[in-house]
Design a protein around this motif. Structure first.
Motif, mmCIF file in Angstrom:
data_model
loop_
_atom_site.group_PDB
_atom_site.id
_atom_site.type_symbol
_atom_site.label_atom_id
_atom_site.label_comp_id
_atom_site.label_asym_id
_atom_site.label_seq_id
_atom_site.Cartn_x
_atom_site.Cartn_y
_atom_site.Cartn_z
ATOM 1 N N MET A 209 0.823 -1.197 0.000
ATOM 2 C CA MET A 209 0.000 0.000 0.000
ATOM 3 C C MET A 209 0.860 1.251 0.000
ATOM 4 S SD MET A 209 -3.048 1.073 -0.346
ATOM 5 C CE MET A 209 -4.049 -0.389 -0.058
ATOM 6 N N TYR A 212 1.951 1.620 -3.617
ATOM 7 C CA TYR A 212 0.832 1.980 -4.495
ATOM 8 C C TYR A 212 0.483 3.455 -4.356
ATOM 9 C CZ TYR A 212 -4.008 2.379 -6.072
ATOM 10 O OH TYR A 212 -5.163 2.805 -6.683
ATOM 11 N N THR A 251 -10.011 3.019 0.096
ATOM 12 C CA THR A 251 -9.312 1.979 0.838
ATOM 13 C C THR A 251 -9.090 2.397 2.285
ATOM 14 O OG1 THR A 251 -7.304 0.619 0.967
ATOM 15 C CG2 THR A 251 -7.056 2.822 0.024
ATOM 16 N N ILE A 307 -10.463 -2.538 0.163
ATOM 17 C CA ILE A 307 -10.081 -1.858 -1.081
ATOM 18 C C ILE A 307 -11.254 -2.040 -2.031
ATOM 19 C CG2 ILE A 307 -8.460 -1.774 -3.017
ATOM 20 C CD1 ILE A 307 -6.466 -3.337 -1.158
ATOM 21 N N GLU A 313 -8.862 0.160 -11.288
ATOM 22 C CA GLU A 313 -7.970 0.698 -10.258
ATOM 23 C C GLU A 313 -7.820 -0.268 -9.093
ATOM 24 O OE1 GLU A 313 -5.038 2.984 -9.348
ATOM 25 O OE2 GLU A 313 -6.266 3.388 -11.127
ATOM 26 N N CYS A 317 -4.299 -1.857 -7.753
ATOM 27 C CA CYS A 317 -3.888 -1.898 -6.350
ATOM 28 C C CYS A 317 -3.557 -3.331 -5.922
ATOM 29 C CB CYS A 317 -4.991 -1.304 -5.475
ATOM 30 S SG CYS A 317 -4.554 -1.187 -3.728
ATOM 31 N N TYR A 320 -0.081 -4.628 -6.886
ATOM 32 C CA TYR A 320 1.004 -4.288 -5.958
ATOM 33 C C TYR A 320 1.065 -5.319 -4.818
ATOM 34 C CZ TYR A 320 1.833 0.352 -8.010
ATOM 35 O OH TYR A 320 2.163 1.391 -8.845
#
Length: 326
Positions: A209, A212, A251, A307, A313, A317, A320
């Motif tokens: 995170m 990202y 998120t 998330i 998108e 995420c 990652y």
């Protein structure tokens, strides 16, 4: 303009479910009125007690919980109720067909500044072999929900609801007291340049995170090659409503402050109902490692990382997170 009842009938909802949703919304309309009165009604400020989550309760938290608890308990349709504000489940009618989980007033920190707040709810079938006060009845994956939604108390009072046949938006017409269909078949744009996260917690996030968000903030000069805007309302109901309106990613990730609490948001009261709405609108919802609606709950106040939002998108995420896992 189509009324709520007509849309629910068109979606094939059984009569008892329609009546239950109408009952729940009657309670939300009462909350809407109390919210609109604000300081005039003496409902602002905090109480002197904490809820089961260890959070200081606002007066409106307690009032909203009591309104919904009373109206649902007396309806006859509900076998048991689970609330973010209650230590354990509230047994209602032993013959009730449904279980209801509620966050009576999401966004409590916004109450005293007259900002966005809302009620989040989900409905499941009640196992008839269980006692009404048995918390085990609620330990069903989100895929078992038959309805979920929220009521947003903003400049207008808005209902966003799904019964598994798409996500629809309604606006409360205060001239006659009914919810009218104003946004049928909401669709979340697959791509976005907006994200919502509490950036003050950045130092506590896991590396995927961290990486990202750093790439989002790098903008068009970074690896993503485009600029992003950050939005944060401090009420999940408000942030999700924005994403359902124009796309985005929301998120509240895992952080290391309390490893025994893998997230801030509650699976039953926030993550599951919002995931149902998001997926029915063409979005995605994950913890970072699995689909939220497939989680088998272990207890009624379980927390999870979240998330969710625009499909492409969310996938980015998760990429990652997958890189780190591999």
């Amino acid at each position: 303009m189509k009324r709520l009842n007509s849309q629910l009938q068109e979606d094939g909802c059984p009569l008892e479910l329609i009546l239950l949703i109408r009952t729940l919304l009657a309670g939300c309309k009462e909350i809407s009125f109390r919210v609109s009165q604000g300081e005039l009604a003496g409902v602002l400020g905090s109480t002197l007690s904490d809820n089961v989550q260890g959070e200081r309760q606002k007066k409106l938290d307690v009032i909203s919980n009591q309104i919904l608890k009373d109206i649902l308990s007396e309806s006859g349709y509900v076998k048991a109720l689970s609330s973010e504000e209650e230590d354990t489940v509230v047994g209602c009618n032993p013959d009730g067909k449904y279980l209801v989980s509620i966050d009576p007033l999401d966004g409590s920190s916004n109450i005293d500044i007259n900002s966005l707040i809302g009620t989040i709810f989900s409905i499941q079938h009640a196992p008839q072999w269980m006692e009404p006060d048995d918390p085990q009845a609620f330990l069903q994956p989100g895929t078992q929900m038959v309805a979920a939604g929220y009521v947003l108390y903003g400049p207008s009072t808005v209902l966003v609801l799904t019964t598994g046949r798409g996500t629809h938006g309604y606006t409360l017409d205060k001239t006659h007291g009914g919810f009218l269909l104003t946004r049928p078949n909401i669709r979340v744009p697959e791509q976005t340049q907006e994200f919502a996260i509490n950036a003050s917690n950045q130092r506590h996030w896991e590396k995927p995170m961290q990486d990202y968000i750093a790439d989002l903030l790098a903008g068009k000069d970074g690896p993503r090659g485009k600029d992003f805007n950050m939005r944060w309302i401090a009420a999940m109901v408000g942030d999700i409503h924005r994403i359902l309106s124009r796309g985005g990613l929301f998120t509240y990730p895992f952080d290391y402050r309390e490893p025994n609490k893998p997230g801030k948001l509650r699976l039953l009261y926030e993550a599951n109902p919002m995931a149902f709405l998001m997926e029915q609108a063409g979005g995605e919802a994950s913890t970072g490692t699995q689909r939220i609606m497939e989680i088998l709950p272990t207890e009624i106040h379980q927390r999870v990382p979240v998330i969710m939002g625009s499909k492409e998108e969310v996938a980015m995420c998760l990429e990652y997170h997958n890189r780190e896992a591999n």
